[in-house]
Design a protein around this motif. Structure first.
Motif, mmCIF file in Angstrom:
data_model
loop_
_atom_site.group_PDB
_atom_site.id
_atom_site.type_symbol
_atom_site.label_atom_id
_atom_site.label_comp_id
_atom_site.label_asym_id
_atom_site.label_seq_id
_atom_site.Cartn_x
_atom_site.Cartn_y
_atom_site.Cartn_z
ATOM 1 N N LYS A 102 0.830 -1.207 0.000
ATOM 2 C CA LYS A 102 0.000 0.000 0.000
ATOM 3 C C LYS A 102 0.863 1.255 0.000
ATOM 4 C CE LYS A 102 -4.136 -1.667 2.456
ATOM 5 N NZ LYS A 102 -4.885 -1.563 3.735
ATOM 6 N N ARG A 103 1.926 1.234 0.815
ATOM 7 C CA ARG A 103 2.788 2.413 0.951
ATOM 8 C C ARG A 103 3.809 2.535 -0.165
ATOM 9 N NH1 ARG A 103 2.703 0.663 6.593
ATOM 10 N NH2 ARG A 103 4.732 -0.344 6.267
ATOM 11 N N GLY A 104 3.879 1.541 -1.039
ATOM 12 C CA GLY A 104 4.849 1.577 -2.124
ATOM 13 C C GLY A 104 6.266 1.265 -1.694
ATOM 14 N N GLU A 105 6.423 0.708 -0.500
ATOM 15 C CA GLU A 105 7.757 0.373 -0.010
ATOM 16 C C GLU A 105 8.282 -0.904 -0.660
ATOM 17 O OE1 GLU A 105 6.990 2.255 4.442
ATOM 18 O OE2 GLU A 105 7.039 0.079 4.158
ATOM 19 N N LEU A 106 7.376 -1.756 -1.113
ATOM 20 C CA LEU A 106 7.728 -2.978 -1.821
ATOM 21 C C LEU A 106 6.780 -3.163 -2.996
ATOM 22 C CD1 LEU A 106 8.354 -5.446 1.157
ATOM 23 C CD2 LEU A 106 10.084 -4.487 -0.371
ATOM 24 N N LEU A 107 7.208 -3.970 -3.953
ATOM 25 C CA LEU A 107 6.395 -4.293 -5.123
ATOM 26 C C LEU A 107 6.193 -5.800 -5.185
ATOM 27 C CD1 LEU A 107 8.273 -2.053 -7.728
ATOM 28 C CD2 LEU A 107 6.266 -1.435 -6.378
ATOM 29 N N TRP A 108 5.137 -6.218 -5.873
ATOM 30 C CA TRP A 108 4.855 -7.651 -6.057
ATOM 31 C C TRP A 108 4.552 -7.888 -7.527
ATOM 32 C CZ3 TRP A 108 0.946 -10.733 -7.934
ATOM 33 C CH2 TRP A 108 0.938 -12.085 -7.543
ATOM 34 N N ARG A 109 5.179 -8.896 -8.093
ATOM 35 C CA ARG A 109 4.955 -9.228 -9.498
ATOM 36 C C ARG A 109 4.603 -10.707 -9.630
ATOM 37 N NH1 ARG A 109 4.663 -4.598 -9.468
ATOM 38 N NH2 ARG A 109 5.899 -3.040 -10.595
ATOM 39 N N PRO A 110 3.594 -11.055 -10.446
ATOM 40 C CA PRO A 110 3.216 -12.457 -10.627
ATOM 41 C C PRO A 110 4.227 -13.208 -11.481
ATOM 42 C CG PRO A 110 1.939 -11.065 -12.091
ATOM 43 C CD PRO A 110 2.733 -10.128 -11.225
ATOM 44 N N PHE A 111 4.243 -14.505 -11.326
ATOM 45 C CA PHE A 111 5.064 -15.361 -12.180
ATOM 46 C C PHE A 111 4.351 -15.618 -13.512
ATOM 47 C CE2 PHE A 111 7.040 -16.847 -8.138
ATOM 48 C CZ PHE A 111 8.363 -16.686 -8.500
ATOM 49 N N GLU A 112 5.123 -15.930 -14.521
ATOM 50 C CA GLU A 112 4.566 -16.331 -15.814
ATOM 51 C C GLU A 112 4.376 -17.847 -15.823
ATOM 52 O OE1 GLU A 112 7.302 -14.756 -18.672
ATOM 53 O OE2 GLU A 112 6.652 -12.676 -18.354
ATOM 54 N N LEU A 113 3.722 -18.326 -14.792
ATOM 55 C CA LEU A 113 3.432 -19.757 -14.658
ATOM 56 C C LEU A 113 1.969 -19.900 -14.254
ATOM 57 C CD1 LEU A 113 6.573 -21.040 -12.712
ATOM 58 C CD2 LEU A 113 5.929 -21.654 -15.042
ATOM 59 N N PRO A 114 1.116 -20.395 -15.146
ATOM 60 C CA PRO A 114 -0.325 -20.488 -14.846
ATOM 61 C C PRO A 114 -0.629 -21.233 -13.547
ATOM 62 C CG PRO A 114 0.070 -20.912 -17.173
ATOM 63 C CD PRO A 114 1.419 -20.831 -16.527
ATOM 64 N N ALA A 115 0.116 -22.289 -13.269
ATOM 65 C CA ALA A 115 -0.155 -23.067 -12.055
ATOM 66 C C ALA A 115 0.031 -22.230 -10.795
ATOM 67 C CB ALA A 115 0.752 -24.293 -12.009
ATOM 68 N N LEU A 116 1.014 -21.328 -10.819
ATOM 69 C CA LEU A 116 1.257 -20.481 -9.654
ATOM 70 C C LEU A 116 0.252 -19.343 -9.570
ATOM 71 C CD1 LEU A 116 5.156 -20.220 -9.540
ATOM 72 C CD2 LEU A 116 3.643 -21.899 -8.497
ATOM 73 N N ASN A 117 -0.168 -18.828 -10.719
ATOM 74 C CA ASN A 117 -1.106 -17.703 -10.723
ATOM 75 C C ASN A 117 -2.510 -18.102 -10.294
ATOM 76 O OD1 ASN A 117 0.810 -15.824 -11.537
ATOM 77 N ND2 ASN A 117 0.497 -16.284 -13.698
ATOM 78 N N GLU A 118 -2.820 -19.381 -10.339
ATOM 79 C CA GLU A 118 -4.127 -19.853 -9.892
ATOM 80 C C GLU A 118 -4.098 -20.365 -8.451
ATOM 81 O OE1 GLU A 118 -6.946 -19.507 -11.593
ATOM 82 O OE2 GLU A 118 -5.701 -18.436 -13.047
ATOM 83 N N LEU A 119 -2.941 -20.240 -7.810
ATOM 84 C CA LEU A 119 -2.777 -20.783 -6.463
ATOM 85 C C LEU A 119 -3.676 -20.041 -5.470
ATOM 86 C CD1 LEU A 119 -1.108 -22.911 -4.961
ATOM 87 C CD2 LEU A 119 0.584 -21.144 -4.493
ATOM 88 N N GLN A 120 -4.303 -20.796 -4.577
ATOM 89 C CA GLN A 120 -5.189 -20.236 -3.565
ATOM 90 C C GLN A 120 -4.695 -20.581 -2.166
ATOM 91 O OE1 GLN A 120 -8.854 -22.171 -4.845
ATOM 92 N NE2 GLN A 120 -9.593 -20.247 -5.702
ATOM 93 N N VAL A 121 -5.069 -19.744 -1.218
ATOM 94 C CA VAL A 121 -4.868 -20.085 0.187
ATOM 95 C C VAL A 121 -6.235 -20.419 0.773
ATOM 96 C CG1 VAL A 121 -2.832 -18.639 0.439
ATOM 97 C CG2 VAL A 121 -5.078 -17.691 0.964
#
Length: 304
Positions: free
Chosen positions: A250-269
């Motif tokens: 939220k504060r822009g102190e860190l960034l998050w980028r998804p992987f180019e791997l469909p299996a990981l992008n569909e991962l749920q908790v």
């Protein structure tokens, strides 16, 4: 109703912000603001100094805060005494969760639960994601919080949210301008590993498991707070869900980028519970409240 208004007031006083209080309460900011104004109208006095940096209690607000805290405490004592007669507000809740949940979700959930069920006790264990289901299945935990794919027999998912793993990195990193990242993109840069074991099974993504096993990490550490500081300090990048990094993102102190791997992008908790035994009333209540918080977390993370 009176208790709810006082709870809103206490949270706003603690946070110094209606927006922050609404996030902790999982209530719309407009509803919290409306209740604060209603309380001020009823008392005929303003309770906060409204400053550019947020809200600060004035003398009237400080007096009400003391009253509100004492009133809610006595109210909870009374509820506990009444409900203890029915055996519904005592018990022990055993939780096993991956470390990311210990940053915000679990602390705030337990804090809320303690206000409502002060007689309940807890055992809360941090464990590797792939080991959570086993603890729930064997009865060492009543509730599990982890990534969910295929779950073993004896365990079911009560609630789930799309919160996949990706790469966490500091602003200004060479990969920061990329919308998504491949494993090959990440390979040349110092990597901070949360465990020597992959966070997901090789069956879900053999490529990711191989990447995890083959890397020479700059550091391996099972403490999310320490890894967070190392990432912010530019010591490396790491692989996480957004769960533990909401405020920093939220504060822009860190960034998050998804992987180019469909299996990981569909991962749920998800929230895991046993299928072979019925959980006590108080534990079922805890699970329900956790499920609501998880859905809110999913919505917040999707907006970042």
């Amino acid at each position: 109703m009176h208790a709810s208004v006082l709870k809103y007031f206490i949270e706003v006083a603690s946070c110094g912000s209606v927006r922050k209080a609404s996030e902790r309460l999982f209530v719309a900011a407009s509803a919290v603001n409306r209740q604060i104004h209603k309380l001020e109208d009823e008392l005929g006095v303003e309770l906060f100094d409204r400053l550019p940096t947020g809200l600060r209690l004035n003398p009237a607000g400080e007096r009400l805060l003391k009253h509100a805290q004492e009133t809610l405490h006595q109210f909870q004592v009374m509820r506990t005494e009444l409900d203890a007669l029915k055996g519904e507000r005592t018990g022990h809740v055993k939780v096993a969760a991956m470390d990311s949940f210990f940053e915000e979700l679990l602390p705030s959930a337990v804090e809320e639960f303690l206000q409502i069920f002060p007689a309940v006790t807890y055992t809360i264990t941090s464990i590797q994601p792939m080991e959570v289901a086993q603890l729930v299945m064997t009865g060492q935990a009543d509730v599990g919080l982890a990534f969910v794919g295929r779950v073993p027999g004896g365990v079911k998912v009560m609630s789930r949210a799309k919160l996949p793993i990706g790469i966490v990195l500091p602003p200004g990193h060479p990969l920061a301008n990329r919308a998504s990242l491949s494993l090959k993109d990440c390979a040349p840069y110092p990597f901070l590993r949360s465990s020597s074991h992959p966070v997901i099974s090789a069956a879900l993504s053999p490529d990711f498991a191989a990447f995890w096993d083959d890397m020479e990490p700059a550091a391996t550490c099972n403490s999310t707070p320490l890894l967070k500081r190392l990432i912010m300090g530019g010591k490396g990048i790491s692989c996480f869900s957004k769960i533990a990094f909401i405020e920093e993102l939220k504060r822009g102190e860190l960034l998050w980028r998804p992987f180019e791997l469909p299996a990981l992008n569909e991962l749920q908790v998800g929230i895991l519970v046993p299928t072979q035994r019925v959980l006590p009333h108080v534990t079922q209540n805890f699970v329900g409240r956790m499920a609501r918080r998880l859905m809110q977390l999913e919505a917040t993370a999707a907006a970042l």
